[in-house]
Design a protein around this motif. Structure first.
Motif, PDB file in Angstrom:
ATOM      1  N   GLN A 192       5.105   9.942  12.960  1.00 49.57           N
ATOM      2  CA  GLN A 192       4.792   9.537  14.327  1.00 49.57           C
ATOM      3  C   GLN A 192       3.306   9.658  14.633  1.00 49.57           C
ATOM      4  OE1 GLN A 192       7.150   8.040  16.417  1.00 49.57           O
ATOM      5  NE2 GLN A 192       5.191   7.419  17.294  1.00 49.57           N
ATOM      6  N   ILE A 193       2.676  10.706  14.118  1.00 50.11           N
ATOM      7  CA  ILE A 193       1.232  10.869  14.320  1.00 50.11           C
ATOM      8  C   ILE A 193       0.485   9.675  13.728  1.00 50.11           C
ATOM      9  CG2 ILE A 193      -0.798  12.241  13.641  1.00 50.11           C
ATOM     10  CD1 ILE A 193       1.089  14.738  13.805  1.00 50.11           C
ATOM     11  N   LEU A 194       0.878   9.266  12.524  1.00 48.56           N
ATOM     12  CA  LEU A 194       0.216   8.131  11.879  1.00 48.56           C
ATOM     13  C   LEU A 194       0.497   6.825  12.630  1.00 48.56           C
ATOM     14  CD1 LEU A 194      -1.503   6.947   9.652  1.00 48.56           C
ATOM     15  CD2 LEU A 194       0.552   6.878   8.209  1.00 48.56           C
ATOM     16  N   MET A 197       0.851  -1.163   0.000  1.00 48.08           N
ATOM     17  CA  MET A 197       0.000   0.000   0.000  1.00 48.08           C
ATOM     18  C   MET A 197       0.902   1.233   0.000  1.00 48.08           C
ATOM     19  SD  MET A 197      -2.692   1.254   2.952  1.00 48.08           S
ATOM     20  CE  MET A 197      -4.171   0.513   2.323  1.00 48.08           C
ATOM     21  N   THR A 198       0.564   2.223  -0.807  1.00 54.75           N
ATOM     22  CA  THR A 198       1.300   3.490  -0.803  1.00 54.75           C
ATOM     23  C   THR A 198       0.325   4.641  -0.659  1.00 54.75           C
ATOM     24  OG1 THR A 198       1.232   3.774  -3.205  1.00 54.75           O
ATOM     25  CG2 THR A 198       3.119   2.577  -2.304  1.00 54.75           C
ATOM     26  N   ARG A 199       0.763   5.684   0.016  1.00 49.48           N
ATOM     27  CA  ARG A 199      -0.067   6.878   0.188  1.00 49.48           C
ATOM     28  C   ARG A 199       0.817   8.114   0.225  1.00 49.48           C
ATOM     29  NH1 ARG A 199      -3.117   3.849  -1.234  1.00 49.48           N
ATOM     30  NH2 ARG A 199      -5.084   3.184  -0.379  1.00 49.48           N
ATOM     31  N   ASN A 200       0.322   9.192  -0.373  1.00 53.35           N
ATOM     32  CA  ASN A 200       0.965  10.497  -0.275  1.00 53.35           C
ATOM     33  C   ASN A 200       0.257  11.249   0.846  1.00 53.35           C
ATOM     34  OD1 ASN A 200       1.438  13.374  -0.635  1.00 53.35           O
ATOM     35  ND2 ASN A 200       2.418  12.790  -2.553  1.00 53.35           N
ATOM     36  N   LEU A 201       1.004  11.648   1.872  1.00 49.90           N
ATOM     37  CA  LEU A 201       0.400  12.305   3.035  1.00 49.90           C
ATOM     38  C   LEU A 201       0.112  13.776   2.801  1.00 49.90           C
ATOM     39  CD1 LEU A 201       2.478  10.720   5.931  1.00 49.90           C
ATOM     40  CD2 LEU A 201       0.375   9.905   4.861  1.00 49.90           C
ATOM     41  N   TYR A 202       0.651  14.374   1.774  1.00 52.32           N
ATOM     42  CA  TYR A 202       0.559  15.808   1.473  1.00 52.32           C
ATOM     43  C   TYR A 202       1.124  16.616   2.633  1.00 52.32           C
ATOM     44  CZ  TYR A 202      -1.196  20.462   0.412  1.00 52.32           C
ATOM     45  OH  TYR A 202      -1.277  21.817   0.179  1.00 52.32           O
ATOM     46  N   LEU A 203       2.215  17.283   2.375  1.00 54.66           N
ATOM     47  CA  LEU A 203       2.916  18.006   3.432  1.00 54.66           C
ATOM     48  C   LEU A 203       2.122  19.170   4.011  1.00 54.66           C
ATOM     49  CD1 LEU A 203       4.334  20.836   2.222  1.00 54.66           C
ATOM     50  CD2 LEU A 203       5.719  19.135   1.085  1.00 54.66           C
ATOM     51  N   GLY A 204       1.053  19.567   3.345  1.00 56.46           N
ATOM     52  CA  GLY A 204       0.156  20.556   3.926  1.00 56.46           C
ATOM     53  C   GLY A 204       0.224  21.945   3.330  1.00 56.46           C
ATOM     54  N   LEU A 207      -2.270   4.351  14.346  1.00 54.95           N
ATOM     55  CA  LEU A 207      -2.348   2.916  14.069  1.00 54.95           C
ATOM     56  C   LEU A 207      -2.284   2.110  15.361  1.00 54.95           C
ATOM     57  CD1 LEU A 207      -0.152   2.863  10.881  1.00 54.95           C
ATOM     58  CD2 LEU A 207      -2.518   2.037  11.017  1.00 54.95           C
ATOM     59  N   ALA A 208      -1.443   2.541  16.292  1.00 57.13           N
ATOM     60  CA  ALA A 208      -1.331   1.830  17.574  1.00 57.13           C
ATOM     61  C   ALA A 208      -2.656   1.864  18.327  1.00 57.13           C
ATOM     62  CB  ALA A 208      -0.215   2.441  18.420  1.00 57.13           C
ATOM     63  N   LEU A 209      -3.386   2.968  18.237  1.00 60.65           N
ATOM     64  CA  LEU A 209      -4.695   3.053  18.883  1.00 60.65           C
ATOM     65  C   LEU A 209      -5.676   2.041  18.306  1.00 60.65           C
ATOM     66  CD1 LEU A 209      -5.119   6.945  19.156  1.00 60.65           C
ATOM     67  CD2 LEU A 209      -4.674   5.325  21.024  1.00 60.65           C
ATOM     68  N   ARG A 210      -5.403   1.589  17.096  1.00 61.60           N
ATOM     69  CA  ARG A 210      -6.259   0.601  16.437  1.00 61.60           C
ATOM     70  C   ARG A 210      -5.697  -0.808  16.566  1.00 61.60           C
ATOM     71  NH1 ARG A 210      -6.649   5.442  14.903  1.00 61.60           N
ATOM     72  NH2 ARG A 210      -8.456   6.332  13.870  1.00 61.60           N
ATOM     73  N   GLY A 211      -4.678  -0.968  17.417  1.00 65.26           N
ATOM     74  CA  GLY A 211      -4.085  -2.282  17.639  1.00 65.26           C
ATOM     75  C   GLY A 211      -3.103  -2.704  16.561  1.00 65.26           C
ATOM     76  N   LEU A 244      -6.658   7.863   7.583  1.00 63.44           N
ATOM     77  CA  LEU A 244      -5.646   7.032   6.943  1.00 63.44           C
ATOM     78  C   LEU A 244      -5.346   5.794   7.788  1.00 63.44           C
ATOM     79  CD1 LEU A 244      -3.688   6.587   4.639  1.00 63.44           C
ATOM     80  CD2 LEU A 244      -2.065   8.080   5.815  1.00 63.44           C
ATOM     81  N   ALA A 245      -5.277   5.961   9.099  1.00 56.71           N
ATOM     82  CA  ALA A 245      -5.043   4.813   9.991  1.00 56.71           C
ATOM     83  C   ALA A 245      -6.192   3.803   9.878  1.00 56.71           C
ATOM     84  CB  ALA A 245      -4.868   5.288  11.433  1.00 56.71           C
ATOM     85  N   ASP A 246      -7.417   4.295   9.769  1.00 59.96           N
ATOM     86  CA  ASP A 246      -8.551   3.389   9.573  1.00 59.96           C
ATOM     87  C   ASP A 246      -8.378   2.587   8.282  1.00 59.96           C
ATOM     88  OD1 ASP A 246      -9.856   4.182  11.901  1.00 59.96           O
ATOM     89  OD2 ASP A 246     -11.158   5.631  10.860  1.00 59.96           O
ATOM     90  N   GLU A 247      -7.957   3.274   7.216  1.00 64.11           N
ATOM     91  CA  GLU A 247      -7.768   2.619   5.928  1.00 64.11           C
ATOM     92  C   GLU A 247      -6.657   1.567   6.004  1.00 64.11           C
ATOM     93  OE1 GLU A 247      -6.767   3.719   1.271  1.00 64.11           O
ATOM     94  OE2 GLU A 247      -6.581   5.281   2.798  1.00 64.11           O
ATOM     95  N   ILE A 248      -5.530   1.930   6.603  1.00 58.71           N
ATOM     96  CA  ILE A 248      -4.415   0.990   6.714  1.00 58.71           C
ATOM     97  C   ILE A 248      -4.794  -0.190   7.601  1.00 58.71           C
ATOM     98  CG2 ILE A 248      -2.052   0.701   7.581  1.00 58.71           C
ATOM     99  CD1 ILE A 248      -1.583   3.670   6.735  1.00 58.71           C
ATOM    100  N   ALA A 249      -5.408   0.088   8.736  1.00 61.19           N
ATOM    101  CA  ALA A 249      -5.815  -0.990   9.652  1.00 61.19           C
ATOM    102  C   ALA A 249      -6.794  -1.936   8.969  1.00 61.19           C
ATOM    103  CB  ALA A 249      -6.420  -0.403  10.925  1.00 61.19           C
ATOM    104  N   GLY A 250      -7.704  -1.402   8.175  1.00 57.76           N
ATOM    105  CA  GLY A 250      -8.674  -2.242   7.470  1.00 57.76           C
ATOM    106  C   GLY A 250      -8.037  -3.123   6.411  1.00 57.76           C
ATOM    107  N   ALA A 251      -7.031  -2.598   5.728  1.00 59.55           N
ATOM    108  CA  ALA A 251      -6.361  -3.365   4.676  1.00 59.55           C
ATOM    109  C   ALA A 251      -5.292  -4.297   5.243  1.00 59.55           C
ATOM    110  CB  ALA A 251      -5.719  -2.410   3.667  1.00 59.55           C
ATOM    111  N   ASP A 252      -4.743  -3.962   6.396  1.00 60.82           N
ATOM    112  CA  ASP A 252      -3.720  -4.758   7.078  1.00 60.82           C
ATOM    113  C   ASP A 252      -2.574  -5.144   6.140  1.00 60.82           C
ATOM    114  OD1 ASP A 252      -2.720  -5.810   9.429  1.00 60.82           O
ATOM    115  OD2 ASP A 252      -3.655  -7.766   9.117  1.00 60.82           O
ATOM    116  N   PRO A 253      -1.953  -4.162   5.463  1.00 59.67           N
ATOM    117  CA  PRO A 253      -0.879  -4.481   4.517  1.00 59.67           C
ATOM    118  C   PRO A 253       0.408  -4.901   5.223  1.00 59.67           C
ATOM    119  CG  PRO A 253      -1.041  -2.128   4.787  1.00 59.67           C
ATOM    120  CD  PRO A 253      -2.186  -2.726   5.570  1.00 59.67           C
TER     121      PRO A 253
END
Length: 155
Positions: A86-88, A1-8, A92-96, A46-55
């Protein structure tokens, strides 16, 4: 899985500012943009998406570290405002899901003046940051390299 976080923010006005006053204005606008894009909230989705896909492997672009410093001195901005990686990882840690960075490439470290705080610094890894589920990856289990381009073409 790849994602661009956009620096803002669009940093083009920062790098093309024609005067010290224009630079300060561009930095102020850029950091206001960073705050407005609210990465902490975006990281939850994004964490929800990653946790759901479990890559097994996640590649991130623009996983930036925004820092500030008052008073400004060259290279002195060390107070962390936003650490996107670190935020991401924390979300993710909050989602196990326990991921760890295994390869990063910092492609820029820029500091510029601003009215408050007096300086902003961004270290960016727009090319790649890879992270892996922590329990399955011992240290140095993954390497990333950027191929070197040949300066001459084959005949």
């Amino acid at each position: 899985m790849t994602r661009n976080l956009y620096l803002g923010a669009d940093l083009t006005p920062v790098f093309t500012a024609g005067s010290p006053q224009a630079l300060v204005a561009a930095v102020t606008t850029a950091f206001a943009g960073v705050r407005a894009t609210n990465f902490s909230e975006r990281a939850k989705a994004l964490a929800d998406e990653i946790a759901g896909a479990d890559p097994h492997l996640v590649g991130l672009q623009e996983a930036v570290l925004w820092r500030s410093q008052t008073p400004a001195q060259p290279g002195s901005a060390t107070h962390v405002e936003y650490d996107f990686l670190q935020i991401l990882i924390d979300e993710l840690a909050l989602r196990g899901k326990h991921y760890a960075a295994v390869a990063t490439a910092t492609t820029g470290d820029h500091e510029a003046p601003s009215p408050h705080p007096a300086a902003f610094r961004t270290s960016a890894s727009p090319t790649a940051t890879y992270f892996w589920p922590a329990p399955t990856c011992p240290p140095r289990c993954f390497r990333s390299a950027t191929p070197k381009r040949s300066s001459s073409r084959p005949a």
